[in-house]
Write a protein that holds these residues in place. Structure first.
Motif, PDB file in Angstrom:
ATOM      1  N   VAL A  52      34.604 -26.039  39.991  1.00 21.55           N
ATOM      2  CA  VAL A  52      33.825 -25.099  41.249  1.00 21.55           C
ATOM      3  C   VAL A  52      34.921 -24.012  41.464  1.00 21.55           C
ATOM      4  CG1 VAL A  52      33.497 -24.826  43.701  1.00 21.55           C
ATOM      5  CG2 VAL A  52      32.785 -26.914  42.409  1.00 21.55           C
ATOM      6  N   GLY A  53      34.337 -22.537  41.355  1.00 23.28           N
ATOM      7  CA  GLY A  53      34.918 -21.429  41.510  1.00 23.28           C
ATOM      8  C   GLY A  53      35.901 -21.301  40.397  1.00 23.28           C
ATOM      9  N   THR A  54      36.812 -20.432  40.632  1.00 23.41           N
ATOM     10  CA  THR A  54      37.648 -19.672  39.411  1.00 23.41           C
ATOM     11  C   THR A  54      38.977 -20.369  39.086  1.00 23.41           C
ATOM     12  OG1 THR A  54      36.552 -17.616  40.066  1.00 23.41           O
ATOM     13  CG2 THR A  54      38.659 -17.448  38.774  1.00 23.41           C
ATOM     14  N   LEU A  55      39.344 -20.529  38.059  1.00 16.10           N
ATOM     15  CA  LEU A  55      40.558 -20.833  37.492  1.00 16.10           C
ATOM     16  C   LEU A  55      41.323 -19.663  37.253  1.00 16.10           C
ATOM     17  CD1 LEU A  55      39.503 -23.425  34.494  1.00 16.10           C
ATOM     18  CD2 LEU A  55      40.264 -24.058  36.755  1.00 16.10           C
ATOM     19  N   LYS A  56      42.851 -20.041  37.718  1.00 14.54           N
ATOM     20  CA  LYS A  56      43.727 -18.943  37.395  1.00 14.54           C
ATOM     21  C   LYS A  56      43.712 -18.417  35.844  1.00 14.54           C
ATOM     22  CE  LYS A  56      48.446 -17.641  38.365  1.00 14.54           C
ATOM     23  NZ  LYS A  56      49.975 -18.130  38.575  1.00 14.54           N
ATOM     24  N   ASN A  57      43.526 -17.229  35.685  1.00 21.08           N
ATOM     25  CA  ASN A  57      43.424 -16.660  34.385  1.00 21.08           C
ATOM     26  C   ASN A  57      42.254 -17.461  33.387  1.00 21.08           C
ATOM     27  OD1 ASN A  57      45.410 -14.772  34.827  1.00 21.08           O
ATOM     28  ND2 ASN A  57      47.102 -16.515  34.302  1.00 21.08           N
ATOM     29  N   ASN A  58      41.467 -17.986  34.163  1.00 23.71           N
ATOM     30  CA  ASN A  58      40.284 -18.702  33.535  1.00 23.71           C
ATOM     31  C   ASN A  58      40.753 -19.937  32.590  1.00 23.71           C
ATOM     32  OD1 ASN A  58      38.178 -17.312  34.796  1.00 23.71           O
ATOM     33  ND2 ASN A  58      38.180 -15.879  33.335  1.00 23.71           N
ATOM     34  N   THR A  59      41.776 -20.469  32.987  1.00 27.97           N
ATOM     35  CA  THR A  59      42.632 -21.470  32.194  1.00 27.97           C
ATOM     36  C   THR A  59      43.069 -22.617  32.867  1.00 27.97           C
ATOM     37  OG1 THR A  59      43.346 -19.479  30.647  1.00 27.97           O
ATOM     38  CG2 THR A  59      44.499 -21.655  30.563  1.00 27.97           C
ATOM     39  N   TYR A  60      43.031 -23.543  32.256  1.00 30.94           N
ATOM     40  CA  TYR A  60      43.505 -24.964  32.843  1.00 30.94           C
ATOM     41  C   TYR A  60      44.327 -25.560  31.802  1.00 30.94           C
ATOM     42  CZ  TYR A  60      39.772 -27.966  31.341  1.00 30.94           C
ATOM     43  OH  TYR A  60      39.067 -28.778  30.330  1.00 30.94           O
ATOM     44  N   TYR A  61      45.370 -26.640  32.089  1.00 31.44           N
ATOM     45  CA  TYR A  61      46.172 -27.420  30.905  1.00 31.44           C
ATOM     46  C   TYR A  61      45.839 -28.905  31.245  1.00 31.44           C
ATOM     47  CZ  TYR A  61      48.292 -22.782  30.327  1.00 31.44           C
ATOM     48  OH  TYR A  61      48.541 -21.506  29.984  1.00 31.44           O
ATOM     49  N   TYR A  62      45.779 -29.396  30.189  1.00 29.71           N
ATOM     50  CA  TYR A  62      45.636 -30.928  30.260  1.00 29.71           C
ATOM     51  C   TYR A  62      46.258 -31.645  29.227  1.00 29.71           C
ATOM     52  CZ  TYR A  62      43.452 -35.353  30.440  1.00 29.71           C
ATOM     53  OH  TYR A  62      43.111 -36.801  30.576  1.00 29.71           O
ATOM     54  N   LYS A  63      46.927 -32.312  29.205  1.00 30.02           N
ATOM     55  CA  LYS A  63      47.886 -32.997  28.188  1.00 30.02           C
ATOM     56  C   LYS A  63      48.598 -32.027  27.365  1.00 30.02           C
ATOM     57  CE  LYS A  63      45.627 -37.619  27.861  1.00 30.02           C
ATOM     58  NZ  LYS A  63      44.980 -38.426  27.248  1.00 30.02           N
ATOM     59  N   GLY A  64      48.944 -31.040  27.954  1.00 30.12           N
ATOM     60  CA  GLY A  64      49.706 -29.918  27.092  1.00 30.12           C
ATOM     61  C   GLY A  64      49.083 -29.050  26.492  1.00 30.12           C
ATOM     62  N   LYS A  65      47.663 -29.156  26.453  1.00 32.00           N
ATOM     63  CA  LYS A  65      46.833 -27.995  25.830  1.00 32.00           C
ATOM     64  C   LYS A  65      46.055 -27.121  26.812  1.00 32.00           C
ATOM     65  CE  LYS A  65      42.971 -27.791  22.300  1.00 32.00           C
ATOM     66  NZ  LYS A  65      42.108 -28.645  21.488  1.00 32.00           N
ATOM     67  N   ALA A  66      45.937 -25.855  26.430  1.00 31.11           N
ATOM     68  CA  ALA A  66      45.119 -24.941  27.249  1.00 31.11           C
ATOM     69  C   ALA A  66      43.774 -24.988  26.905  1.00 31.11           C
ATOM     70  CB  ALA A  66      45.954 -23.604  27.002  1.00 31.11           C
TER      71      ALA A  66
END
Length: 290
Positions: A52-66
């Protein structure tokens, strides 16, 4: 386009994004949905998943991967399959595929069921984590846009949103990058009433967190017509209109845009839902039209 009907409502939904396009009250002859005028906003009711909404720089990290995800996620742009359809209800479904896996590394099933009964529409989001041994992290929400003014002879400013409980709640500002600021601005002070105006949305959406109310009425003292929107189970509420447009969105959210100080780790995201392996999640919003 598919249609479901009750004794009082005729509701249309398209398969792209499983998006509501029309809510016609056959009893009073009123259309309640925004007409998607592209001059302002060419959508009517996008579904927000898996964020929902916007991610910072349209990016998230999960298990060390962008991973990159655009605002509100991918469901609103996907073609849904109709998996159940009756006169008064319909279910739309999507599942993970090669494309979703590039931006959302989980096996999932997402169903949206629309149902009408008399003057009420209910919308149920059902999410299944099909991972055998992994938790799944996600958000989900609605974004329906209601025509305003509803009735000829009334103006936008004639309408208010009336919460079912007295509220003292701040408005969480949104930065130019779509992120949630760290401190709220005053908005509601021991009141049930939020008067509507186009100026209210001049600086983007009104974002509310954890209000006491579970429903809000869109109404005016100049007409008997309006609606009551129930959002029990949704911890966040967004209110929005495009600049100058004749609609108001009432947005129930299980999730919210990134905070300014986010570390961008998916597991740490404010409002994120953690669904255990092979677990399921279900939440429903409802609207009564009058």
């Amino acid at each position: 386009m598919y249609t479901i009907q009750s004794s009082q409502l005729s509701v249309s939904i398209k398969t792209k994004g499983a998006e509501l396009t029309s809510i016609m009250h056959t009893g009073n002859g009123l259309e309640y949905m925004w007409n998607a005028d592209p001059k302002y906003w060419a959508k009517t009711s996008p579904v927000l998943f898996p964020i929902v909404g916007t991610l910072k720089n349209n990016t998230y990290y999960y298990k060390g991967k962008a991973y990159q995800l655009s605002r509100h996620g991918f469901a609103r742009d996907m073609e849904f399959e109709v998996t159940d359809h009756n006169e008064d209800s319909i279910t739309f479904s999507i599942k993970d595929n090669e494309e979703t896996a590039k931006v959302f590394p989980f096996q999932f099933a997402f169903d949206i069921t629309y149902k009408v009964e008399d003057e009420e529409l209910s919308v149920t989001y059902s999410i299944q984590n099909n991972e055998v041994s992994e938790d799944m992290y996600f958000s989900v929400g609605g974004h329906p846009a209601f025509k305003l003014p509803l009735v000829e002879g009334t103006a936008y400013e004639d309408y208010s949103l009336v919460f079912n409980q007295r509220e003292t709640a701040g408005r969480w500002p949104i930065t130019k990058d779509g992120l949630i600021e760290l401190h709220p601005n005053p908005l509601l002070n021991d009141t049930t009433i939020l008067p509507l105006s186009k100026e209210l949305f001049a600086k983007d959406a009104v974002v509310l967190k954890h209000v006491q109310s579970h429903s809000v009425r869109l109404q005016s003292d100049k007409t008997e017509h309006g609606l009551e929107f129930s959002f029990s189970g949704f911890p966040f509420l967004g209110l929005w209109a495009a600049p100058g447009a004749d609609f108001v969105c009432i947005e129930p959210w299980c999730g919210i845009a990134d905070r300014m100080d986010t570390d961008q780790q998916l597991e740490h995201k404010e409002g994120i839902i953690c669904l255990p392996a092979l677990g399921s999640f279900e939440v429903t919003w409802k609207v009564m039209f009058f």
